[in-house]
Design a protein around this motif. Structure first.
Motif, PDB file in Angstrom:
ATOM      1  N   TYR A 154      42.633  -5.059  -6.434  1.00 17.44           N
ATOM      2  CA  TYR A 154      41.207  -4.825  -5.492  1.00 17.44           C
ATOM      3  C   TYR A 154      40.076  -4.235  -6.975  1.00 17.44           C
ATOM      4  CZ  TYR A 154      43.188  -0.138  -4.947  1.00 17.44           C
ATOM      5  OH  TYR A 154      44.114   0.768  -5.606  1.00 17.44           O
ATOM      6  N   GLY A 155      39.153  -4.188  -6.786  1.00 14.38           N
ATOM      7  CA  GLY A 155      37.897  -4.127  -7.561  1.00 14.38           C
ATOM      8  C   GLY A 155      38.226  -2.305  -7.262  1.00 14.38           C
TER       9      GLY A 155
ATOM     10  N   PRO B 141      33.922  -5.204  -9.205  1.00 15.37           N
ATOM     11  CA  PRO B 141      34.067  -6.094  -7.963  1.00 15.37           C
ATOM     12  C   PRO B 141      33.933  -7.477  -8.632  1.00 15.37           C
ATOM     13  CG  PRO B 141      33.019  -4.146  -6.651  1.00 15.37           C
ATOM     14  CD  PRO B 141      32.690  -4.245  -8.620  1.00 15.37           C
TER      15      PRO B 141
ATOM     16  N   SER C  96      40.252 -12.006  -6.510  1.00 18.73           N
ATOM     17  CA  SER C  96      39.165 -10.980  -6.594  1.00 18.73           C
ATOM     18  C   SER C  96      38.931 -10.456  -5.394  1.00 18.73           C
ATOM     19  CB  SER C  96      38.186 -12.501  -6.384  1.00 18.73           C
ATOM     20  OG  SER C  96      37.961 -12.585  -5.064  1.00 18.73           O
ATOM     21  N   ASP C  97      37.616  -9.554  -5.177  1.00 20.96           N
ATOM     22  CA  ASP C  97      37.457  -8.606  -4.001  1.00 20.96           C
ATOM     23  C   ASP C  97      37.559  -9.503  -2.855  1.00 20.96           C
ATOM     24  OD1 ASP C  97      38.013  -6.386  -5.136  1.00 20.96           O
ATOM     25  OD2 ASP C  97      36.751  -6.329  -6.577  1.00 20.96           O
TER      26      ASP C  97
END
Length: 459
Positions: free
Chosen positions: A242-243, A271, A356-357
């Motif tokens: 996760y970011g 993010p 990605s998120d």
């Protein structure tokens, strides 16, 4: 320390017999059999494979004793005795013997090496023999183990050239970590986790006939990596889950898989969610809408997005996840079939493995029917005992096939909807007081929609 090894009940008797042991004198009457014994096979120690190379022993932690085992054989499959001898490689005169009586041929027979003789840092040899009646098989080849009861003294060091610690970094490239033993010369590898939970290590699964199937933890590159040399370092590329604020937890493992204390590396990742755009910004229940999925621009510039993972929540068949191939931007069709609304989450995956998120899109709508009655108004009172009243069910969504209702939790009744989606029922109460009418609609495709509670009182 728990390494996830399976505990086993064993029958072990300790002796102080030397290498010139008299075989006939040591045979237990309970193990007498008429068949010819064969040398045990499938030799394991501590649920790890036997090493027959004296220069490359198996390293074992002896804190919970050391279990040795082998599969005995005999020509008539009668119960046998399995004898194990163990000695320090530096002093074979200190040989000790343990036995497993009434072992079943073809199955692993376990015993414990004498714990009081297993010194930290020392190397031992052990071998196995099958005894049946007055006969004994040849000894197996020796297995070599080195006892390591000392955990790594230092935590590893962690560094990253492309994601410096304690500052914000643009996401998109896998994080390159270098893990170093930090001066501990017996470190063989490292275990890591994004969650802070460094699980105990399962050494083996147990197969047919009790035969261990050893696991190599380093076969799991998502959590383990070998050092380039004992006491050395390792480089690994990882994608954070996760970011935002991200922490990698790491501990060193020695050759016996003893762990060091854990240490951590904290950094920050901007993010990188995609965008989700529906062709119809306000679709109704039952509508099918095309959604356009676009990658984060900075992420796309680092490594092209090759697919999207689409996750829908609370549909009629539960949550659903599917992948959409992409060359950057992609489209997919979704039917609005959640009974209280639709919730969509989308992540993108880049060619270099970056995930990605999630981005999310939501819409709420009401699928409960409208209920009306002139005689028994909602949240009011009317009628009386035995006085009939008509209740009209009207849909808020299209494609309704039927309605199912119940008064005061009585057995449910289902009625068909008319061509316009409505239905009427006639009902007369058998007593006065409060009533609760529960109604839900079912679509022609079989989706049971949300329930409406209609409360009223009978005079």
């Amino acid at each position: 320390m728990s390494l996830g090894a399976r505990s086993r009940a064993v029958l072990a008797s300790l002796g102080t017999l030397g290498l010139c042991l008299s075989l006939a004198a040591a045979v237990s009457p309970a193990s007498a059999a008429g068949g010819t014994p064969t040398t045990p096979t499938q030799l394991f120690n501590g649920n790890r494979s036997c090493s027959t190379d004296a220069d490359r022993p198996t390293y074992l932690w002896a804190g919970n004793n050391v279990v040795v085992e082998g599969v005995p054989g005999t020509t008539d499959n009668s119960p046998v005795t399995v004898r194990y001898q163990v000695w320090p490689v530096t002093d074979p005169s200190q040989t000790r013997t343990v036995t497993h009586d009434r072992a079943t041929p073809g199955f692993e027979a376990t015993s414990l090496l004498p714990n009081e003789m297993l010194a930290d840092g020392q190397t031992y040899a052990w071998r196995a023999q099958t005894v049946a009646g007055g006969a004994a098989s040849d000894w197996s080849v020796p297995c070599y183990v080195t006892i390591d009861d000392t955990l790594p003294a230092s935590t590893p060091t962690i560094s990253s050239p492309n994601y410096p610690p304690n500052q914000w970094n643009q996401g998109g490239d896998p994080v390159k970590f270098t893990l170093n033993a930090n001066g501990t010369d017996d470190v063989a590898g490292f275990q890591y986790s994004w969650t802070g939970s460094l699980e105990s290590i399962v050494l083996a699964d147990i197969g047919d006939h009790g035969i261990p199937q050893p696991r190599d933890p380093y076969a799991d590159p998502g959590h383990f990596i070998r050092a380039d040399a004992t006491g050395g370092s390792a480089t690994v590329d990882l994608v954070p889950p996760y970011g935002g604020a991200v922490t990698l937890w790491v501990r060193s493992l020695d050759r016996a898989l003893n762990p060091s204390e854990a240490t951590s590396y904290r950094f920050y990742v901007s993010p990188t969610p995609p965008t989700i755009t529906p062709a119809d910004p306000s679709p109704a229940f039952g509508d099918t809408t095309t959604f356009t999925l676009r990658p984060d621009a900075a992420l796309q510039s680092k490594s092209p997005v090759v697919s999207y993972s689409v996750h829908t929540i609370n549909g009629p068949d539960g949550d659903r996840t599917f992948d959409v191939p992409a060359g950057g931007t992609a489209t997919t069709e979704l039917t609005m079939d959640g009974i209280t609304g639709e919730h969509v989450e989308v992540t993108s995956k880049s060619a270099d493995g970056w995930v990605s998120d999630p981005a999310s899109w939501d819409i709420d709508y009401d699928t409960t029917p409208t209920v009306a009655s002139d005689v028994y108004p909602e949240n009011g009172s009317g009628g009386g005992v035995g006085v009939p009243g008509t209740f009209t069910f009207t849909p808020k969504v299209k494609g309704i096939a039927s309605y199912t209702y119940s008064f005061n939790t009585e057995p449910e009744v289902t009625v068909a909807a008319g061509a316009d989606g409505t239905a009427n029922i006639d009902w007369a109460p058998s007593s006065d007081g409060s009533y609760d009418l529960q109604v839900y609609a079912t679509t022609r495709s079989g989706i049971q929609l949300a329930t409406y509670d209609y409360s009223f009182a009978v005079n």
